[in-house]
Enzyme design. Structure first.
Site, PDB file in Angstrom:
ATOM      1  N   HIS A  83      56.698 -54.317-118.826  1.00 22.19           N
ATOM      2  CA  HIS A  83      57.298 -55.256-117.868  1.00 22.19           C
ATOM      3  C   HIS A  83      56.863 -54.972-116.437  1.00 22.19           C
ATOM      4  CE1 HIS A  83      60.761 -52.337-117.336  1.00 22.19           C
ATOM      5  NE2 HIS A  83      60.751 -52.844-116.135  1.00 22.19           N
ATOM      6  N   ASP A 219      57.883 -50.774-124.627  1.00 27.48           N
ATOM      7  CA  ASP A 219      57.685 -51.298-123.274  1.00 27.48           C
ATOM      8  C   ASP A 219      56.668 -50.455-122.484  1.00 27.48           C
ATOM      9  OD1 ASP A 219      57.902 -52.487-120.808  1.00 27.48           O
ATOM     10  OD2 ASP A 219      60.087 -52.510-120.773  1.00 27.48           O
ATOM     11  N   SER A 645      61.567 -47.719-113.673  1.00 27.94           N
ATOM     12  CA  SER A 645      60.801 -48.250-114.793  1.00 27.94           C
ATOM     13  C   SER A 645      59.411 -47.663-114.783  1.00 27.94           C
ATOM     14  CB  SER A 645      60.684 -49.765-114.682  1.00 27.94           C
ATOM     15  OG  SER A 645      61.767 -50.335-115.319  1.00 27.94           O
TER      16      SER A 645
HETATM   17  N1  ARG Z   1      66.073 -54.086-117.721  1.00 24.46           N
HETATM   18  C1  ARG Z   1      64.790 -53.507-117.486  1.00 24.46           C
HETATM   19  C2  ARG Z   1      64.567 -53.375-115.974  1.00 24.46           C
HETATM   20  O1  ARG Z   1      65.486 -53.488-115.228  1.00 24.46           O
HETATM   21  C3  ARG Z   1      63.709 -54.256-118.157  1.00 24.46           C
HETATM   22  C4  ARG Z   1      63.426 -55.597-117.611  1.00 24.46           C
HETATM   23  C5  ARG Z   1      62.291 -56.349-118.240  1.00 24.46           C
HETATM   24  N2  ARG Z   1      62.664 -57.104-119.423  1.00 24.46           N
HETATM   25  C6  ARG Z   1      63.247 -58.335-119.453  1.00 24.46           C
HETATM   26  N3  ARG Z   1      63.545 -58.844-120.612  1.00 24.46           N
HETATM   27  N4  ARG Z   1      63.522 -59.043-118.407  1.00 24.46           N
HETATM   28  O2  ARG Z   1      63.571 -53.620-115.388  1.00 24.46           O
HETATM   29  N1  GLU Z   2      63.998 -51.760-115.989  1.00 24.63           N
HETATM   30  C1  GLU Z   2      64.275 -51.159-114.718  1.00 24.63           C
HETATM   31  C2  GLU Z   2      63.115 -51.211-113.731  1.00 24.63           C
HETATM   32  O1  GLU Z   2      62.357 -52.142-113.712  1.00 24.63           O
HETATM   33  C3  GLU Z   2      64.694 -49.769-114.950  1.00 24.63           C
HETATM   34  C4  GLU Z   2      65.987 -49.778-115.577  1.00 24.63           C
HETATM   35  C5  GLU Z   2      67.064 -49.531-114.606  1.00 24.63           C
HETATM   36  O2  GLU Z   2      67.355 -50.328-113.708  1.00 24.63           O
HETATM   37  O3  GLU Z   2      67.621 -48.465-114.795  1.00 24.63           O
HETATM   38  O4  GLU Z   2      62.971 -50.378-112.877  1.00 24.63           O
END
Ligand code: ARG
Ligand code: GLU
Length: 719
Positions: A83, A219, A645
């Site tokens: 991502h 990921d 991330s």
């Molecule tokens: N929650 C994770 C972060 O904050 C992954 C986000 C990417 N994935 C998604 N389905 N939007 O970045």
């Molecule tokens: N998916 C998040 C990012 O893009 C990390 C997850 C979080 O926020 O802890 O940094």
């Protein structure tokens, strides 16, 4: 029996007590190092950060100023999340050749794909400069003057502190401005795409599984840093060569088990762990629900189009994911803050703080803090809510309005700084907006705008809205704008910007889209922003004093870490499961079995590719399985946030064991209140990454570049 349970409870409380926090890598010696060792770390603080020698920090660059990445080979091979590389993978994709869907693997260096505007930044040095930044500010009584002087000192220091010509100085505030730290950084500008799994692996579970445990997402994506012949940063050139890093991570394929030490090293973006209760209440009851409602509407519309049209699905993929990401996070955060009684806990903390203030005889300095907070947060409430609505509706989620907003700023720039500044920015717009329009679809955006302006007109505090928005047929207004405004396509956008400043401004002020945004922006700039800024400045000063008090009055062993600010931090803990609710316990590791359990043929979130099914059926896992099962993800007590991330998950010896990418649903409130009992970060097991690269993609040459190690096997043999 009872005693045993008490002992276990005590032990678990005391191990939890050593967790949470995002620490400055150059300041680990002492308390943090001791804790880390007691949690099982076998390295020293110097292995993590050392000014004089290469150390782990030399392998952890900031990825495009947002995510984190790590170097995993002597040839500059770089690992980050799928991502995080999503925009780059998308930009190389077309409907015929969709790397998001099929994945991408460069089998030779020549096939690696250059990415315009992608940079990675390494930290060279970290040093405290608090006294220099605060020089000649103590006597200033007005907060605005004080901040101005601080900014002047920062720019002067940034220009004068020593560095090499290709490096850059950056100074950042910590503890709300109680400490300032200087970073020397190096930014590489030629970073090429090496590999990405298909979304059915890299984004498996998509938005349904996002922020959720148990998780089964691969990921990750791979890039490579290129440098000039002297191994220094350089703009893209075909003559550039793979970068030779000062340090790279060995990769351990011995795996993890519950209670193993883990550490995560990366660039957490922003946390607000020391907000007063009244501010947390506002987030829970007012601000989060408003933002969630706006995004909810925008997402439903985009999703409808994306499911029906393949081209729109590609166009909106990255945008949709990023809007959905925080939408879902705010929902989880709100729930978690309520369930954990965060407001009540903060209130108790405040009571305790005030007792300490009284005991220390510091009422003059800190006695009024909390009542001042109380007063200011009440006063700022309608302004803060209006600001969130404006940002979500105009600046963020309706593209036509956000384009218009940038043009309103362009007009303001002309009035503030004249024709030359105007022309420069105009030229930048003409170049930059081409990309934005490539992913713009007027049909989608019109429907989004229709709903969002309606929400804005009915839900944002009315007293600040312009007449032209109230009591209007906004559906008709939106339709009119989309049929007459030149903001609906790149070609007409360019037409609009054709000519000298006078011509352009005239044309803009005749455009229905521009004038609508201008009306909204002027009302906002006049009725909301000045007052918001005024109260916010006061709150920032209070927060700094509050932080100072907390640092001063807390016992020596208190673990007070600075809020995240996109600088390099270390967080550590253990691999650990958790109990999200009564009678439910989640264990800390997931396996490929779970992918197959979730498999829904043809589904856009839970499809599994035939190749992966075949490998699964044949149990063709290479050396990456454990007792015949292939690990996919695991969780730990590391305290992470957005920006972490792609961060390396590191074992007790400094080897790479995984890749951070998310947090668990019940723990998303950890940006405001970290509860070690349920806050967990989610990591991809490095063995799943290697399995996909090796067995799924057949990119063995990449595995050969890495240094694979077996720290646990070695230990066993020695015994
Ligand atoms: N929650 C994770 C972060 O904050 C992954 C986000 C990417 N994935 C998604 N389905 N939007 O970045
Ligand atoms: N998916 C998040 C990012 O893009 C990390 C997850 C979080 O926020 O802890 O940094």
């Amino acid at each position: 029996m009872k005693l045993l349970r008490l002992l276990i409870l005590f032990l678990s409380i005391s191990t939890f007590a050593q967790q949470g926090g995002m620490w400055i890598p150059s300041l680990l010696e002492g308390m943090n190092e001791n804790e880390m060792k007691s949690l099982g770390m076998k390295m020293s603080a110097k292995d993590i950060y050392d000014v004089n020698k290469s150390s782990m920090k030399d392998a952890v660059p900031h990825f495009n100023n947002g995510c984190t990445s790590e170097v995993i080979s002597p040839k500059g091979l770089l690992l980050t999340n799928h991502h995080c590389g999503y925009g780059q993978i998308q930009s190389h994709s077309t409907v015929e050749n969709d790397y998001l869907e099929k994945g991408f693997w460069a089998m030779r260096l020549e096939d690696e794909l250059p990415n315009e505007d992608l940079v990675v930044t390494f930290i060279v040095k970290i040093e405290d400069v608090t006294s220099k930044v605060l020089e000649n500010t103590q006597s200033l009584t007005s907060e605005a003057d004080k901040q101005k002087k601080i900014q002047e000192n920062i720019s002067a220091l940034t220009n004068s502190l020593p560095k090499e010509s290709w490096q850059e100085n950056r100074i950042r505030a910590f503890y709300d401005g109680n400490q300032y730290i200087w970073f020397v950084v190096e930014t590489f500008k030629d970073v090429r795409l090496v590999g990405a799994p298909p979304s059915s692996i890299g984004k498996f579970g998509s938005d349904t599984d996002n922020w959720v445990w148990p998780r089964h997402t691969g990921d990750f994506s791979l890039f490579r840093i290129y440098a000039d012949k002297n191994n220094r940063p350089a703009a893209y050139s075909k003559d550039n060569v793979p970068y030779t890093p000062k340090h790279f991570f060995p990769v351990s394929i011995d795996g993890v088990k519950e209670n193993d030490f883990t550490m995560v090293f990366g660039y957490p973006g922003r946390t607000q762990e020391y907000l007063p209760a009244v501010a947390v209440e506002q987030i829970v009851n007012e601000l989060n629900p408003a933002k969630i409602e706006v995004r909810d509407a925008a997402l439903k519309i985009q999703d409808g189009f994306m499911r029906k049209d393949k081209a729109i699905k590609i166009q909106y993929a990255a945008k949709y994911a990023s809007v959905a990401n925080y939408w879902k996070k705010w929902i989880g955060e709100t729930k978690g803050l309520k369930k954990s009684n965060a407001v009540q806990i903060k209130k108790e903390f405040e009571k305790d703080f005030m007792d300490k203030v009284t005991k220390a005889g510091k009422q003059a300095e800190y006695g009024n803090l909390l009542s001042e907070f109380e007063k200011n947060y009440k006063e700022i409430a309608p302004y803060a809510l209006s600001r969130d609505y404006f940002m979500e509706v105009v600046m963020r989620n309706t593209e036509l309005l956000s384009f218009g907003y940038r043009l309103v700023q362009l007009e303001n720039l002309y009035h503030a700084r004249g024709e030359k500044a105007f022309n420069d920015r105009k030229e930048n717009f003409i170049i930059g907006f081409e990309e934005l329009y490539k992913d713009f679809n007027a049909l989608v955006d019109e429907k989004v705008m229709e709903q969002l302006v309606e929400l804005y007109a009915t839900k944002s505090p009315k007293q600040f809205l312009p007449e032209g928005l109230l009591n209007q047929d906004l559906k008709a207004k939106t339709a009119e704008i989309f049929s007459t405004s030149k903001l609906t396509s790149y070609n007409s956008f360019k037409e609009l910007l054709n000519g000298d400043a006078k011509t352009v401004l005239e044309a803009l002020n005749k455009d229905s889209g521009f004038t609508f945004v201008k009306m909204l922006t002027e009302a906002y700039n006049k009725n909301v922003l000045p007052k918001y800024d005024e109260i916010n400045l006061k709150n920032m000063a209070l927060q700094r004093t509050y932080m100072k008090g907390i640092l001063e009055l807390s016992p020596k062993e208190a673990r007070i870490f600075p809020d995240a600010n996109s600088t390099l931090r270390v967080t550590y803990g253990k691999v650990k499961g958790y109990a999200p609710s009564d009678a439910v316990y989640y264990s800390p590791v997931t396996y490929l079995e779970g992918v197959m359990e979730k498999y829904v043929p043809g589904d856009y979130e839970f499809d599994v590719s035939p190749k992966l099914i075949e490998l699964y059926n044949n149990k063709d896992f290479g050396p990456y399985a454990e007792n015949g099962k292939l690990p996919v993800n695991f969780i730990g007590t590391n305290h992470t946030t957005g920006g972490n991330s792609g961060s390396p998950a590191i074992d007790a010896h400094g080897n790479l064991i995984g890749l951070n990418f998310d947090r668990v649903w019940e723990g998303t409130m950890s940006d405001i209140y970290y509860d070690p009992a349920i806050c967990r970060n989610i990591m991809v097991d490095i063995r799943y990454v290697l399995f996909v690269v090796d067995k799924y993609a057949g990119a063995k040459h990449l595995i050969e570049e890495m240094k694979i190690v077996h720290p646990k096997q070695k230990k066993k043999k020695k015994k």
